[in-house]
Design a protein around this motif. Structure first.
Motif, PDB file in Angstrom:
ATOM      1  N   ALA A 164       0.828  -1.206   0.000  1.00 16.27           N
ATOM      2  CA  ALA A 164       0.000   0.000   0.000  1.00 16.27           C
ATOM      3  C   ALA A 164       0.862   1.255   0.000  1.00 16.27           C
ATOM      4  CB  ALA A 164      -0.911  -0.001   1.228  1.00 16.27           C
ATOM      5  N   GLY A 165       2.161   1.080  -0.202  1.00  9.78           N
ATOM      6  CA  GLY A 165       3.042   2.229  -0.334  1.00  9.78           C
ATOM      7  C   GLY A 165       3.632   2.754   0.968  1.00  9.78           C
ATOM      8  N   VAL A 166       3.461   2.017   2.060  1.00 14.59           N
ATOM      9  CA  VAL A 166       4.077   2.468   3.314  1.00 14.59           C
ATOM     10  C   VAL A 166       5.579   2.235   3.218  1.00 14.59           C
ATOM     11  CG1 VAL A 166       4.210   2.071   5.811  1.00 14.59           C
ATOM     12  CG2 VAL A 166       1.986   1.964   4.640  1.00 14.59           C
ATOM     13  N   GLU A 167       6.333   3.271   3.513  1.00 17.59           N
ATOM     14  CA  GLU A 167       7.794   3.173   3.401  1.00 17.59           C
ATOM     15  C   GLU A 167       8.347   2.178   4.403  1.00 17.59           C
ATOM     16  OE1 GLU A 167      10.096   6.962   3.380  1.00 17.59           O
ATOM     17  OE2 GLU A 167       8.061   7.807   3.416  1.00 17.59           O
ATOM     18  N   ALA A 168       9.461   1.546   4.012  1.00 18.07           N
ATOM     19  CA  ALA A 168      10.076   0.504   4.847  1.00 18.07           C
ATOM     20  C   ALA A 168      10.277   0.973   6.290  1.00 18.07           C
ATOM     21  CB  ALA A 168      11.399   0.066   4.231  1.00 18.07           C
ATOM     22  N   LYS A 169      10.737   2.202   6.463  1.00 20.71           N
ATOM     23  CA  LYS A 169      11.074   2.658   7.821  1.00 20.71           C
ATOM     24  C   LYS A 169       9.828   2.838   8.702  1.00 20.71           C
ATOM     25  CE  LYS A 169      11.288   7.477   6.490  1.00 20.71           C
ATOM     26  NZ  LYS A 169      12.045   8.661   6.216  1.00 20.71           N
ATOM     27  N   HIS A 170       8.665   2.891   8.084  1.00 19.56           N
ATOM     28  CA  HIS A 170       7.442   3.052   8.881  1.00 19.56           C
ATOM     29  C   HIS A 170       6.639   1.769   9.063  1.00 19.56           C
ATOM     30  CE1 HIS A 170       7.579   7.493   7.534  1.00 19.56           C
ATOM     31  NE2 HIS A 170       8.063   7.371   8.759  1.00 19.56           N
ATOM     32  N   GLN A 171       7.080   0.733   8.356  1.00 24.47           N
ATOM     33  CA  GLN A 171       6.248  -0.475   8.330  1.00 24.47           C
ATOM     34  C   GLN A 171       6.069  -1.130   9.705  1.00 24.47           C
ATOM     35  OE1 GLN A 171       8.018  -2.877   5.253  1.00 24.47           O
ATOM     36  NE2 GLN A 171       7.466  -1.378   3.687  1.00 24.47           N
ATOM     37  N   THR A 172       7.167  -1.213  10.466  1.00 29.32           N
ATOM     38  CA  THR A 172       7.077  -1.900  11.758  1.00 29.32           C
ATOM     39  C   THR A 172       6.117  -1.154  12.682  1.00 29.32           C
ATOM     40  OG1 THR A 172       9.319  -2.682  11.499  1.00 29.32           O
ATOM     41  CG2 THR A 172       8.431  -2.747  13.724  1.00 29.32           C
ATOM     42  N   MET A 173       6.218   0.171  12.692  1.00 29.46           N
ATOM     43  CA  MET A 173       5.358   0.955  13.580  1.00 29.46           C
ATOM     44  C   MET A 173       3.891   0.870  13.149  1.00 29.46           C
ATOM     45  SD  MET A 173       5.487   4.966  14.583  1.00 29.46           S
ATOM     46  CE  MET A 173       4.994   5.471  12.971  1.00 29.46           C
ATOM     47  N   ARG A 174       3.667   1.024  11.858  1.00 27.21           N
ATOM     48  CA  ARG A 174       2.275   0.939  11.371  1.00 27.21           C
ATOM     49  C   ARG A 174       1.690  -0.437  11.664  1.00 27.21           C
ATOM     50  NH1 ARG A 174       2.000   5.580  11.597  1.00 27.21           N
ATOM     51  NH2 ARG A 174       2.607   7.072   9.989  1.00 27.21           N
ATOM     52  N   ALA A 175       2.521  -1.462  11.447  1.00 30.74           N
ATOM     53  CA  ALA A 175       2.033  -2.824  11.694  1.00 30.74           C
ATOM     54  C   ALA A 175       1.657  -2.973  13.174  1.00 30.74           C
ATOM     55  CB  ALA A 175       3.088  -3.850  11.297  1.00 30.74           C
ATOM     56  N   SER A 176       2.463  -2.420  14.063  1.00 25.58           N
ATOM     57  CA  SER A 176       2.154  -2.522  15.499  1.00 25.58           C
ATOM     58  C   SER A 176       0.866  -1.798  15.840  1.00 25.58           C
ATOM     59  CB  SER A 176       3.267  -1.909  16.345  1.00 25.58           C
ATOM     60  OG  SER A 176       4.401  -2.700  16.248  1.00 25.58           O
ATOM     61  N   GLN A 177       0.671  -0.624  15.229  1.00 28.31           N
ATOM     62  CA  GLN A 177      -0.558   0.141  15.504  1.00 28.31           C
ATOM     63  C   GLN A 177      -1.789  -0.655  15.071  1.00 28.31           C
ATOM     64  OE1 GLN A 177       0.869   3.522  13.261  1.00 28.31           O
ATOM     65  NE2 GLN A 177       0.961   4.823  15.104  1.00 28.31           N
ATOM     66  N   ILE A 178      -1.674  -1.224  13.900  1.00 26.23           N
ATOM     67  CA  ILE A 178      -2.811  -1.989  13.374  1.00 26.23           C
ATOM     68  C   ILE A 178      -3.035  -3.259  14.191  1.00 26.23           C
ATOM     69  CG2 ILE A 178      -3.551  -3.346  11.364  1.00 26.23           C
ATOM     70  CD1 ILE A 178      -2.354  -1.108   9.617  1.00 26.23           C
ATOM     71  N   TRP A 179      -1.931  -3.899  14.551  1.00 22.28           N
ATOM     72  CA  TRP A 179      -2.001  -5.147  15.341  1.00 22.28           C
ATOM     73  C   TRP A 179      -2.730  -4.880  16.662  1.00 22.28           C
ATOM     74  CZ3 TRP A 179       0.103  -9.693  13.417  1.00 22.28           C
ATOM     75  CH2 TRP A 179       0.125 -10.785  14.279  1.00 22.28           C
ATOM     76  N   ASN A 180      -2.327  -3.814  17.310  1.00 25.70           N
ATOM     77  CA  ASN A 180      -2.952  -3.466  18.586  1.00 25.70           C
ATOM     78  C   ASN A 180      -4.441  -3.181  18.406  1.00 25.70           C
ATOM     79  OD1 ASN A 180      -3.891  -1.192  20.578  1.00 25.70           O
ATOM     80  ND2 ASN A 180      -2.217  -2.264  21.609  1.00 25.70           N
ATOM     81  N   ALA A 181      -4.743  -2.437  17.363  1.00 27.78           N
ATOM     82  CA  ALA A 181      -6.155  -2.107  17.123  1.00 27.78           C
ATOM     83  C   ALA A 181      -6.976  -3.373  16.869  1.00 27.78           C
ATOM     84  CB  ALA A 181      -6.264  -1.171  15.916  1.00 27.78           C
ATOM     85  N   ALA A 182      -6.422  -4.260  16.059  1.00 26.17           N
ATOM     86  CA  ALA A 182      -7.184  -5.450  15.679  1.00 26.17           C
ATOM     87  C   ALA A 182      -7.323  -6.424  16.831  1.00 26.17           C
ATOM     88  CB  ALA A 182      -6.496  -6.139  14.498  1.00 26.17           C
ATOM     89  N   TYR A 183      -6.237  -6.653  17.551  1.00 25.92           N
ATOM     90  CA  TYR A 183      -6.231  -7.783  18.483  1.00 25.92           C
ATOM     91  C   TYR A 183      -6.309  -7.404  19.959  1.00 25.92           C
ATOM     92  CZ  TYR A 183      -4.933 -10.240  14.231  1.00 25.92           C
ATOM     93  OH  TYR A 183      -4.917 -10.747  12.955  1.00 25.92           O
ATOM     94  N   VAL A 184      -6.103  -6.129  20.272  1.00 30.27           N
ATOM     95  CA  VAL A 184      -6.290  -5.705  21.665  1.00 30.27           C
ATOM     96  C   VAL A 184      -7.592  -4.916  21.775  1.00 30.27           C
ATOM     97  CG1 VAL A 184      -5.356  -4.395  23.611  1.00 30.27           C
ATOM     98  CG2 VAL A 184      -3.806  -5.689  22.126  1.00 30.27           C
ATOM     99  N   GLN A 185      -7.785  -3.989  20.827  1.00 29.86           N
ATOM    100  CA  GLN A 185      -8.996  -3.160  20.886  1.00 29.86           C
ATOM    101  C   GLN A 185     -10.191  -3.816  20.216  1.00 29.86           C
ATOM    102  OE1 GLN A 185      -8.652  -0.476  22.719  1.00 29.86           O
ATOM    103  NE2 GLN A 185      -6.433  -0.795  22.866  1.00 29.86           N
ATOM    104  N   GLY A 186      -9.926  -4.734  19.333  1.00 34.43           N
ATOM    105  CA  GLY A 186     -11.039  -5.381  18.619  1.00 34.43           C
ATOM    106  C   GLY A 186     -11.648  -4.511  17.537  1.00 34.43           C
ATOM    107  N   ALA A 187     -10.832  -3.651  16.948  1.00 30.60           N
ATOM    108  CA  ALA A 187     -11.347  -2.744  15.907  1.00 30.60           C
ATOM    109  C   ALA A 187     -11.951  -3.526  14.751  1.00 30.60           C
ATOM    110  CB  ALA A 187     -10.193  -1.876  15.378  1.00 30.60           C
ATOM    111  N   THR A 188     -13.054  -3.016  14.246  1.00 35.40           N
ATOM    112  CA  THR A 188     -13.631  -3.650  13.057  1.00 35.40           C
ATOM    113  C   THR A 188     -13.484  -2.750  11.828  1.00 35.40           C
ATOM    114  OG1 THR A 188     -15.779  -2.790  13.681  1.00 35.40           O
ATOM    115  CG2 THR A 188     -15.303  -5.057  14.330  1.00 35.40           C
TER     116      THR A 188
END
Ligand code: SAH
Length: 379
Positions: free
Chosen positions: A23-47
């Protein structure tokens, strides 16, 4: 029409990063973005992305064009009088599984499925009468946990190390043979066990197999969950009949693989499941043979009263028989809990799962057969 969105559910962390890269996220931001999304999906239960306030608004909009956390369709949700819950989940036309939640005093166990249908044809198992439709994807396996958490209203207090959560344990004992869907099961379990997400530790995740011997060492290495073996008989003559997979991988080979399973100790034992079938595998001699063949393996024996289903060729052993069998096993030094049947009134008990679509088709088939029979009847 816009192209269908990519579901992020069930992707490994690397898979998620790759999706973000796409989706065009730069390499240096991928780990952080992935963590944000991971937390939202699996801790917050975001839909959806609206809820992910850690992402800037334009990014939320952009991601929501491409990606989703959409849940599968829940066709029915039933609650047994004993508190057991069962969901019939549809992933697509004719692609349905059942997922069961079993609340207990000290734990709550979610029983999830790995395949739609099954290839094994174990003679006592209802799911075994249903042909394999297909393997579930890792996302579909993980989404069973999300559906259950949604319905149990567990977000976000279900997060990390919460004492309060209802789903404390996961067993892969629903429909299908997990070791015939290895990669997806492995990825799903690794997502479910991730300590920054759903956080169900691997000590509380049990993978049950009918004994796909060559995959057991690989499961030990790459999954590392607790292992349960559907043993059900101590001799090949009987096991060949009730678990036909035994003809391919006989008891001796199966137990050799168990002995090699990594990390076994008294605190980390293999569970041998043993369904009690009247007059088939429930004699005292069977019990004695059983403890003999498993000697040396840190193990417990889970005695499962047979759950009947329409047309089943077996009966459940009498209660006294089960207790006496358990006594013998117990005296030999193995815990031998008798698994209380749960959710029988909603056909949620072990071996009773079968998707509605197939029941439907089966009954249609019956009707069809009957009408054929009638047309064939002599006038
Ligand atoms: N294919 C895997 C996962 C299914 S687990 C496996 O065989 O282990 C489901 C568990 O329920 C297995 O131990 C299975 O043998 C048991 N089971 C199946 N049908 C049953 C029935 N009718 N009554 C009680 N237990 C059953």
């Amino acid at each position: 029409m816009s192209s269908p969105k990519t579901s992020l559910i069930g992707l490994t962390r690397d898979g998620l990063k790759a999706a973000l890269a796409g989706a065009g996220v730069e390499a240096k931001h991928q780990t952080m973005r992935a963590s944000q999304i991971w937390n939202a999906a699996y801790v917050q239960g975001a839909t959806g992305f609206d809820a992910i306030t850690t992402l800037a608004k334009p990014l939320r909009a952009e991601f929501s064009e491409r990606f989703s956390f959409a849940r599968p369709e829940v066709v029915t949700a039933q609650v047994s009088k004993d508190g057991t819950r069962k969901w019939l989940i549809r992933f697509g036309p004719g692609v349905e599984v059942e997922t069961v939640f079993i609340p207990d005093e000290d734990r709550g166990t979610l029983c999830i499925s790995s395949q739609v249908g099954c290839t094994l044809t174990c003679r006592f198992c209802h799911t075994g009468t249903q042909k394999l439709v297909r393997n579930l994807t890792a996302g579909e396996i993980v989404s069973q946990v999300l559906v259950a958490r949604d319905d149990l209203k567990e977000w976000p207090r279900a997060g990390r190390n919460s004492e309060e959560r209802m789903i404390t344990n996961i067993v892969m004992m629903g429909m299908g043979e997990p070791l015939y869907n290895f990669e997806n099961v492995r990825d799903a379990i690794n997502v479910i066990a991730d300590g920054e997400g759903l956080s169900v530790s691997k000590r509380r995740i049990t993978l049950s197999t009918a004994g796909v011997v060559p995959m057991i060492p690989k499961a030990g290495e790459e999954i590392g969950a607790m292992l349960a073996i559907s043993l059900h008989a101590p001799r090949d003559e009987v096991r060949d009949v009730i678990v036909p997979l035994n003809k391919k991988y006989p008891i001796k080979e199966l137990l050799a693989a168990c002995r090699e399973y990594p990390g076994l100790s008294n605190a980390r034992r293999i569970t041998f499941e043993y369904v009690m079938l009247k007059g088939v595998n429930d004699s005292n001699a069977d019990a004695r043979e059983l403890v003999k063949i498993i000697r040396g393996i840190p193990a417990k024996i889970n005695l499962i009263p047979f759950n009947a289903w329409p047309g089943a060729p077996y009966e459940c052993s009498d209660w006294e028989r089960i207790e006496e069998f358990g006594e013998i096993v117990n005296r030999a030094g193995y815990a031998s809990p008798i698994r209380t049947p749960r959710g029988r009134d909603i056909m949620a008990a072990c071996g009773q799962l079968k998707s509605e679509s197939v029941k439907q088709r089966a009954s249609e088939k019956m009707a069809e057969l009957r009408s054929k029979e009638i047309s064939r009847m002599p006038h």
